[in-house]
Design a protein around this motif. Structure first.
Motif, short mmCIF file in Angstrom:
data_model
loop_
_atom_site.label_atom_id
_atom_site.label_comp_id
_atom_site.label_asym_id
_atom_site.label_seq_id
_atom_site.Cartn_x
_atom_site.Cartn_y
_atom_site.Cartn_z
N ALA A 56 0.84 -1.20 0.00
CA ALA A 56 0.00 0.00 0.00
C ALA A 56 0.87 1.25 0.00
N VAL A 57 1.90 1.26 0.85
CA VAL A 57 2.81 2.40 0.90
C VAL A 57 3.55 2.56 -0.43
N GLN A 58 3.96 1.44 -1.02
CA GLN A 58 4.65 1.51 -2.31
C GLN A 58 3.76 2.13 -3.38
N ALA A 59 2.47 1.74 -3.39
CA ALA A 59 1.54 2.31 -4.38
C ALA A 59 1.38 3.81 -4.17
N LEU A 60 1.32 4.24 -2.93
CA LEU A 60 1.18 5.67 -2.65
C LEU A 60 2.45 6.43 -3.03
N ALA A 61 3.60 5.81 -2.79
CA ALA A 61 4.86 6.44 -3.17
C ALA A 61 4.93 6.59 -4.69
N GLU A 62 4.50 5.56 -5.42
CA GLU A 62 4.51 5.62 -6.88
C GLU A 62 3.53 6.68 -7.41
N ALA A 63 2.49 6.97 -6.60
CA ALA A 63 1.53 8.01 -6.99
C ALA A 63 2.02 9.41 -6.61
N GLY A 64 3.21 9.48 -6.02
CA GLY A 64 3.79 10.78 -5.70
C GLY A 64 3.39 11.33 -4.34
N ARG A 65 2.79 10.50 -3.50
CA ARG A 65 2.36 10.97 -2.17
C ARG A 65 3.55 11.00 -1.21
N LYS A 66 3.55 12.01 -0.33
CA LYS A 66 4.71 12.24 0.54
C LYS A 66 4.41 12.10 2.03
N HIS A 67 3.14 12.31 2.42
CA HIS A 67 2.79 12.33 3.84
C HIS A 67 1.65 11.34 4.07
N LEU A 68 1.94 10.28 4.79
CA LEU A 68 1.00 9.16 4.88
C LEU A 68 0.34 9.07 6.26
N LEU A 69 -0.88 8.53 6.25
CA LEU A 69 -1.63 8.30 7.48
C LEU A 69 -2.21 6.89 7.44
N LEU A 70 -2.01 6.15 8.52
CA LEU A 70 -2.58 4.80 8.65
C LEU A 70 -3.76 4.85 9.61
N VAL A 71 -4.90 4.31 9.16
CA VAL A 71 -6.04 4.06 10.06
C VAL A 71 -5.92 2.58 10.45
N PRO A 72 -5.35 2.30 11.63
CA PRO A 72 -4.94 0.93 11.96
C PRO A 72 -6.07 0.11 12.57
N PRO A 73 -5.88 -1.19 12.66
CA PRO A 73 -6.81 -2.03 13.41
C PRO A 73 -6.69 -1.74 14.90
N PRO A 74 -7.61 -2.28 15.72
CA PRO A 74 -7.50 -2.10 17.17
C PRO A 74 -6.16 -2.60 17.69
N ARG A 75 -5.54 -1.81 18.53
CA ARG A 75 -4.18 -2.14 18.99
C ARG A 75 -4.11 -3.44 19.79
N THR A 76 -5.24 -3.88 20.35
CA THR A 76 -5.24 -5.11 21.14
C THR A 76 -5.15 -6.35 20.27
N GLN A 77 -5.42 -6.22 18.97
CA GLN A 77 -5.42 -7.38 18.08
C GLN A 77 -4.07 -7.55 17.41
N ASN A 78 -3.69 -8.80 17.23
CA ASN A 78 -2.33 -9.10 16.77
C ASN A 78 -2.04 -8.53 15.39
N TYR A 79 -3.04 -8.53 14.50
CA TYR A 79 -2.74 -8.07 13.14
C TYR A 79 -2.50 -6.57 13.07
N ALA A 80 -2.86 -5.83 14.13
CA ALA A 80 -2.53 -4.40 14.17
C ALA A 80 -1.01 -4.21 14.21
N ARG A 81 -0.33 -5.10 14.92
CA ARG A 81 1.14 -5.01 14.98
C ARG A 81 1.74 -5.26 13.61
N HIS A 82 1.23 -6.27 12.93
CA HIS A 82 1.76 -6.59 11.60
C HIS A 82 1.55 -5.42 10.64
#
Length: 357
Positions: free
Chosen positions: A188-214
């Motif tokens: 996802a970050v690579q696609a945004l970089a290729e689109a010329g985006r410079k400042h990114l924001l992640l809307v993450p999963p709940p921090r208590t769940q393991n996949y949020a860390r990944h």
């Protein structure tokens, strides 16, 4: 005193239980031995597929259902697989697909699925303890795993068959199927970089769940590799609900010193809410910002064609988990079955697989 007309004695039906079709009924219908019918319905490996199909079709036509009480007395099994889900799960995408795929994988087997919910104010251990202690199911499938998940430890210690949709960080070898969220965030970050985006924001999963860390790890590492600035939203998560996410993202975009121009969202709901938030500020998707999201149902390109999508195959996950727990029930010493879906591409609306179904 007796009446002048003798009442007819009830007739015992040798091939039915109170008029219900039995194995004998199916045997008479197909011309097969009762033992063959029984083994075919149990998916025995020594019975040919054509015979199994013939028996299952006859059973469906006759309306045959095994007597659950009798099965439990004879085998000690319930032939029930329990799927334990939070009532806050995203029903539009993952939950509906997971239920369908597990139920579909169990079709034609001796097992059927029950869904056991638990509420936000309830201890997630409650339904697990109930199912295990009352022996209401032969196996359990659960999701929303935590890094150190007490449910996994509880069932493992009791040698109760189970599988999880998601991994843990525990040193317990158990069956699971997971989506590689670290790779998702990286591409996802690579696609945004290729689109010329410079400042990114992640809307993450709940921090208590393991996949949020990944997901967070993949996002942070990839942003660093591409030399992009990044932030992780802390006032909402991808499971917060659309109104909460929209308000949090709108506030962040409006107040940020360096406004994000590339967003990564961990759910369909988060993607739609984030787009609405940006558009309320007059921003245009594809011009002022880009957004990458993962989804289980191909829907987002119908919402906004410009969204960049990574597809998660939850149906494959459900089928895998169903097969894993059935194997564990029928062979208690079977090795853990583990699967990981690794995404490889970001889909755009003009892609062959994106937006046209």
């Amino acid at each position: 005193m007796t009446s002048g007309v003798d009442a007819p004695l009830p007739v015992a039906l040798p091939d039915s239980d109170h008029g219900r079709p039995t194995l004998k009924t199916i045997a008479a219908e197909t011309g097969l031995a009762v033992a063959t019918v029984s083994r075919a319905l149990k998916d025995a490996p020594d019975i040919g597929e054509a015979t199994k199909r013939r028996v299952r079709e006859a059973a469906a036509r006759l309306g045959y259902r095994p007597n659950r009480a009798g099965v439990r007395l004879r085998t000690g099994k319930t032939n029930v697989i329990a799927l334990v889900l939070s009532t806050e799960s995203d029903g539009m995408t993952h939950t509906s697909q997971l239920i369908y795929s597990i139920a579909n994988a169990l079709r034609g087997t001796a097992y059927h699925l029950i869904v056991t919910p638990y509420f936000a104010d309830q201890d997630p251990m409650d339904p697990i303890r109930y199912l295990v202690e009352t022996e209401s199911a032969d196996a359990i499938i659960l999701n929303q795993t935590k890094p150190d998940d007490p449910r996994v430890r509880y069932m493992s210690e009791r040698h109760f068959p189970f599988a999880t949709h998601g991994r843990t960080t525990m040193e317990i070898d158990h069956s699971y199927y997971d989506f590689d969220n670290e790779t998702f965030a990286a591409i996802a970050v690579q696609a945004l970089a290729e689109a010329g985006r410079k400042h990114l924001l992640l809307v993450p999963p709940p921090r208590t769940q393991n996949y949020a860390r990944h997901m967070t790890t993949g996002f942070v590492q990839a942003a660093g590799q591409h030399g992009l600035s990044f932030e992780v939203l802390t006032t909402a998560n991808s499971d917060s609900g659309s109104a909460v996410i929209e308000a949090a993202v709108q506030t962040h975009l409006a107040q940020s010193t360096t406004r994000p121009d590339g967003l990564v969202c961990g759910s369909t709901t988060a993607a739609m809410a984030s787009v609405n938030a940006a558009e309320h500020l007059g921003l245009v998707l594809g011009r002022d910002f880009d957004l990458v999201a993962k989804e289980a149902l191909r829907f987002l390109h119908r919402f906004r064609r410009e969204i960049l999508v990574v597809h998660e195959d939850v149906r494959e996950a459900g089928g895998f988990l169903a097969r894993a727990v059935v194997a564990a029930v029928e062979r208690r010493d079977s090795p853990a079955q583990q699967g990981l879906e690794r995404p490889s591409r970001v889909e755009r609306c003009n892609d062959d697989k994106g937006g046209r179904q």
